[in-house]
Design a protein around this motif. Structure first.
Motif: not given
Length: 85
Positions: A58-63, A66-67, A79-81
């Motif tokens: 799961c990545f940061w929606s802003a960029d 970034t995990p 880390e999340l998914f």
């Protein structure tokens, strides 16, 4: 009578296993996601939710690079998914 009981038992066990699997997969754990700030190293709320079930990161929606992590005490932990719909 024995020829009847065995197939019925197998069918019931299969149905029970299928139901148990469906219950497990539908029980998704969504948690608030945090990102690690590159400058301060602090764990900051990313204002989105991710899943604890293994899958794609799961990545940061802003960029979208970034995990995201689960908060563990005062620092970013596991880390999340991506949530599975």
């Amino acid at each position: 009578m024995k020829k009847f009981i065995f197939p019925v038992a197998v069918i019931l066990m299969g149905a029970g296993a299928a139901f148990a699997t469906k219950v497990t997969t539908s029980n998704r754990a969504f948690v608030t996601a945090y990102r690690i700030d590159a400058v301060s190293g602090q764990c900051i709320d990313a204002k989105q939710e991710c899943s604890t079930q293994t899958g794609e990161t799961c990545f940061w929606s802003a960029d979208n690079v970034t995990p995201l992590h689960e908060l563990s005490g005062t620092m970013c932990g596991e880390e999340l998914f991506k949530p599975i719909n």
